[in-house]
Design a protein around this motif. Structure first.
Motif, PDB file in Angstrom:
ATOM      1  N   ARG A   1     -49.303  27.385  83.898  1.00 26.54           N
ATOM      2  CA  ARG A   1     -49.304  26.744  82.732  1.00 26.54           C
ATOM      3  C   ARG A   1     -48.371  25.865  82.713  1.00 26.54           C
ATOM      4  O   ARG A   1     -48.647  24.509  82.301  1.00 26.54           O
ATOM      5  CB  ARG A   1     -48.860  27.442  81.937  1.00 26.54           C
ATOM      6  CG  ARG A   1     -50.626  28.734  82.050  1.00 26.54           C
ATOM      7  CD  ARG A   1     -50.163  29.652  80.555  1.00 26.54           C
ATOM      8  NE  ARG A   1     -49.440  28.967  79.903  1.00 26.54           N
ATOM      9  CZ  ARG A   1     -50.238  28.797  78.059  1.00 26.54           C
ATOM     10  NH1 ARG A   1     -51.367  28.731  78.335  1.00 26.54           N
ATOM     11  NH2 ARG A   1     -50.185  28.224  77.557  1.00 26.54           N
ATOM     12  N   THR A   2     -47.213  26.278  83.527  1.00 29.14           N
ATOM     13  CA  THR A   2     -45.878  25.360  83.834  1.00 29.14           C
ATOM     14  C   THR A   2     -46.552  23.749  84.647  1.00 29.14           C
ATOM     15  O   THR A   2     -45.455  23.429  84.351  1.00 29.14           O
ATOM     16  CB  THR A   2     -44.351  26.312  84.095  1.00 29.14           C
ATOM     17  OG1 THR A   2     -44.867  26.811  85.523  1.00 29.14           O
ATOM     18  CG2 THR A   2     -44.237  26.752  82.869  1.00 29.14           C
TER      19      THR A   2
ATOM     20  N   GLN B   1     -48.226  21.610  81.976  1.00 32.73           N
ATOM     21  CA  GLN B   1     -47.539  21.295  80.627  1.00 32.73           C
ATOM     22  C   GLN B   1     -46.788  20.330  81.750  1.00 32.73           C
ATOM     23  O   GLN B   1     -46.545  18.997  81.575  1.00 32.73           O
ATOM     24  CB  GLN B   1     -46.846  21.756  81.165  1.00 32.73           C
ATOM     25  CG  GLN B   1     -47.910  22.675  79.618  1.00 32.73           C
ATOM     26  CD  GLN B   1     -46.584  24.305  79.538  1.00 32.73           C
ATOM     27  OE1 GLN B   1     -46.019  24.372  80.012  1.00 32.73           O
ATOM     28  NE2 GLN B   1     -47.096  24.905  78.361  1.00 32.73           N
TER      29      GLN B   1
ATOM     30  N   SER C   1     -46.938  16.186  81.247  1.00 30.16           N
ATOM     31  CA  SER C   1     -45.524  15.314  80.501  1.00 30.16           C
ATOM     32  C   SER C   1     -45.257  14.041  80.974  1.00 30.16           C
ATOM     33  O   SER C   1     -45.077  12.461  80.865  1.00 30.16           O
ATOM     34  CB  SER C   1     -44.553  16.263  80.205  1.00 30.16           C
ATOM     35  OG  SER C   1     -44.701  17.295  79.126  1.00 30.16           O
TER      36      SER C   1
ATOM     37  N   ASP D   1     -40.098  20.261  80.398  1.00 32.94           N
ATOM     38  CA  ASP D   1     -41.251  21.429  80.834  1.00 32.94           C
ATOM     39  C   ASP D   1     -41.336  21.131  83.056  1.00 32.94           C
ATOM     40  O   ASP D   1     -41.788  22.366  83.848  1.00 32.94           O
ATOM     41  CB  ASP D   1     -41.923  20.037  80.829  1.00 32.94           C
ATOM     42  CG  ASP D   1     -43.045  19.963  79.725  1.00 32.94           C
ATOM     43  OD1 ASP D   1     -42.441  21.301  78.799  1.00 32.94           O
ATOM     44  OD2 ASP D   1     -43.780  19.608  78.715  1.00 32.94           O
TER      45      ASP D   1
ATOM     46  N   GLU E   1     -53.406  14.412  76.335  1.00 31.47           N
ATOM     47  CA  GLU E   1     -53.094  15.909  75.763  1.00 31.47           C
ATOM     48  C   GLU E   1     -54.127  17.086  76.022  1.00 31.47           C
ATOM     49  O   GLU E   1     -54.253  18.330  76.496  1.00 31.47           O
ATOM     50  CB  GLU E   1     -52.218  15.705  74.782  1.00 31.47           C
ATOM     51  CG  GLU E   1     -51.274  15.495  74.759  1.00 31.47           C
ATOM     52  CD  GLU E   1     -50.710  14.771  72.804  1.00 31.47           C
ATOM     53  OE1 GLU E   1     -51.112  14.605  72.082  1.00 31.47           O
ATOM     54  OE2 GLU E   1     -49.237  14.962  72.381  1.00 31.47           O
TER      55      GLU E   1
ATOM     56  N   ARG F   1     -55.172  18.511  79.786  1.00 35.07           N
ATOM     57  CA  ARG F   1     -54.027  19.118  79.888  1.00 35.07           C
ATOM     58  C   ARG F   1     -54.272  20.108  79.310  1.00 35.07           C
ATOM     59  O   ARG F   1     -54.252  21.699  79.304  1.00 35.07           O
ATOM     60  CB  ARG F   1     -53.183  18.924  78.912  1.00 35.07           C
ATOM     61  CG  ARG F   1     -51.485  19.649  78.952  1.00 35.07           C
ATOM     62  CD  ARG F   1     -50.382  19.615  78.213  1.00 35.07           C
ATOM     63  NE  ARG F   1     -50.875  19.991  76.385  1.00 35.07           N
ATOM     64  CZ  ARG F   1     -49.804  19.132  75.876  1.00 35.07           C
ATOM     65  NH1 ARG F   1     -49.332  18.616  75.625  1.00 35.07           N
ATOM     66  NH2 ARG F   1     -50.752  19.823  75.072  1.00 35.07           N
TER      67      ARG F   1
ATOM     68  N   LEU G   1     -54.406  24.384  80.609  1.00 34.82           N
ATOM     69  CA  LEU G   1     -54.131  25.185  79.912  1.00 34.82           C
ATOM     70  C   LEU G   1     -55.027  26.599  79.455  1.00 34.82           C
ATOM     71  O   LEU G   1     -54.578  27.777  79.919  1.00 34.82           O
ATOM     72  CB  LEU G   1     -52.938  24.570  79.391  1.00 34.82           C
ATOM     73  CG  LEU G   1     -51.245  24.175  79.390  1.00 34.82           C
ATOM     74  CD1 LEU G   1     -51.122  23.906  78.248  1.00 34.82           C
ATOM     75  CD2 LEU G   1     -50.920  24.727  80.512  1.00 34.82           C
TER      76      LEU G   1
ATOM     77  N   MET H   1     -48.343  25.638  73.037  1.00 34.50           N
ATOM     78  CA  MET H   1     -47.460  24.521  72.998  1.00 34.50           C
ATOM     79  C   MET H   1     -46.281  24.326  72.288  1.00 34.50           C
ATOM     80  O   MET H   1     -45.348  24.099  72.269  1.00 34.50           O
ATOM     81  CB  MET H   1     -48.111  23.083  72.923  1.00 34.50           C
ATOM     82  CG  MET H   1     -48.713  22.937  74.539  1.00 34.50           C
ATOM     83  SD  MET H   1     -48.009  23.258  76.289  1.00 34.50           S
ATOM     84  CE  MET H   1     -46.928  21.640  75.998  1.00 34.50           C
TER      85      MET H   1
END
Length: 473
Positions: A168-169, A172, A176, A235, A432, A435, A439, A464
């Motif tokens: 997940r990170t 992100q 970003s 992030d 987004e 993303r 996620l 988020m």
């Protein structure tokens, strides 16, 4: 007749000892964790317990960090390098030690006393053993094995949770970074336009209103870029914490864009059944119920007898030249005069009832989370695909046509800037949306196999909004 009785007692005690004893496993219980990671994640795990283990893990991490870090590589680095996960594996070793200790027979107690006076001396010895603990050893050993199995499941669950967190990170951080790249291009174009409008304003080719609009567009884009850079830095740090990196490892590289959407979404009509079958937390709750059921049965069986000890006595008395020896047995029972075991049985019954209800709650939550995660997965896939197929191509056509009309002096600069703002907003939303799909894909996997963070939401937008910080170590 007495030797037969003695031989039978020795055989009974020996059989109880052999049935109850357990030994340490060669890998400290890690085989189950490794199998789970290999089957569910296609990744390797290792409990670092020696310099050789640390050196092997370090070599693997260094090799993975030399190339641009993919999502799968990030998960593998986290599983080998995260110290919080290693602490969870140490907890597994502690649980194994407790299991072995619980399966060993009770140690006897030896006491020796000596009295002397009046020309005589007396030596008395006592060897005391807990017969009740020895008789219940097989049942207690079985319960200890269930507890250790629970510890293995918890270690596997922590492995899955860290893998989902790392993935997940990573999504992100890459999203970003991609947003920063896009806004940097937009800011460069806005800077060029603002410089040109300033020069034209000095010559009187454009009025002050159009010049102010150009400058405002540049300033707004610069503010968006600064905000995006700050978010990208945060992030990336969250990803760093999940991977357990520091020092020179912080220079790892990420891809410039998110992966493309899969050609078609997953179809999982039996998502609830899969979750109940595979979820680690459901298996832990089920084992807890079984362990407490065994404990309840043992408590009911021993409710009237919680202390039963047998002591072998030996006494040696010396008076002058005469030596007298005495031997005997002593049995100690606790009389349940005020408590007939009702309180212990009642407590065990309530703990068992509590475990049943928690198992039911865990199963209900697992079903709901699986359904919710799959709905979010399909919705985010459709939204991201809609941006890719419809919105972005149309926005590009509008942008090209607006630029042609502006060059032909058919529209003013305000109309062109309005379209530019809308194009930036559309591209930002598209990034987004992609993303959010990845996620949601990660959350769907966690909802089926386990590893969902406490309080996690299946909605990427809600996740988020929470910042994701609660998921870290």
């Amino acid at each position: 007749m007495q030797p037969r009785v003695r031989t039978g007692a020795v055989a009974l005690i020996a059989s109880l000892l052999l049935s109850g004893c357990a030994a340490f496993s060669p890998d400290g219980g890690m085989s189950f964790v490794a199998d789970t990671a290999g089957h569910e994640l296609r990744k390797d795990v290792a409990a670092i317990r020696s310099d050789e283990d640390a050196s092997a893990a370090r070599e693997a991490v260094t090799r993975l960090l030399k190339r641009p870090l993919t999502a799968d590589a990030a998960v593998q680095v986290a599983l080998l390098n995260n110290r919080g996960l290693q602490a969870a594996y140490a907890e597994l070793g502690i649980a194994e030690a407790r299991m072995v200790a619980a399966s060993l027979p009770p140690s006897p107690t030896l006491s020796v006393s000596r009295l002397a006076g009046g020309g005589a001396s007396e030596i008395e010895g006592k060897l005391l053993g807990d017969i009740l603990a020895l008789a219940t050893l097989p049942a207690r050993s079985e319960t200890a094995h269930k507890r250790f199995r629970q510890a293995q499941l918890r270690a596997a669950e922590e492995t899955l949770r860290l893998a989902q967190e790392a993935r997940r990170t990573w999504y992100q951080a890459v999203a970003s970074q991609q947003l920063v790249g896009y806004l940097s291009q937009a800011q460069t174009a806005a800077d060029t336009a603002a410089t040109l409008s300033e020069r034209l304003g000095k010559t009187g080719a454009i009025n002050k209103l159009d010049q102010a609009r150009q400058q405002t567009f540049y300033a707004e884009t610069a503010a968006q870029l600064a905000t995006a850079r700050q978010g990208a830095a945060s992030d990336r740090e969250r990803l760093v914490r999940a991977l357990g990196l520091w020092g020179r490892d912080l220079n790892f590289r990420l891809p410039s864009t998110l992966p493309a959407l899969p050609p078609r979404p997953l179809v999982q009509p039996a998502i609830e059944r899969e979750a109940i079958k595979r979820r680690i937390d459901v298996q832990i709750a089920r084992l807890e119920t079984e362990a407490l059921a065994a404990t309840l049965g043992l408590t009911q069986a021993t409710r009237f007898l919680d202390v039963f000890e047998l002591a072998g006595l030996g006494k040696r008395t010396k008076a002058g030249d005469e030596i007298e020896r005495e031997r005997g047995l002593e049995v100690e029972l606790r009389i349940p005069l005020f408590d007939f075991g009702e309180s212990r049985v009642r407590e065990a019954e309530q703990r068992y009832t509590q475990a049943i209800n928690r198992l039911a709650e865990t199963a209900v939550n697992a079903r709901s989370q699986a359904r919710d995660a799959y709905r979010s997965y399909r919705a985010t896939y459709d939204i991201a695909g809609h941006y890719r197929r419809e919105i972005l191509p149309l926005r590009q056509i509008i942008s090209d046509e607006m630029l042609l009309r502006y060059n032909a002096m058919q529209i003013d600069v305000f109309t062109l800037l309005t379209e530019a703002r809308q194009r930036i907003a559309a591209n930002t939303a598209a990034i987004e949306a992609k993303r959010n799909f990845w996620l949601a894909s990660t959350t769907l996997s966690a909802a089926v196999i386990g590893g969902m963070p406490a309080g996690a939401s299946s909605s990427p937008a809600m996740a988020m909004a929470g910042g994701g910080e609660a998921e870290g170590h």
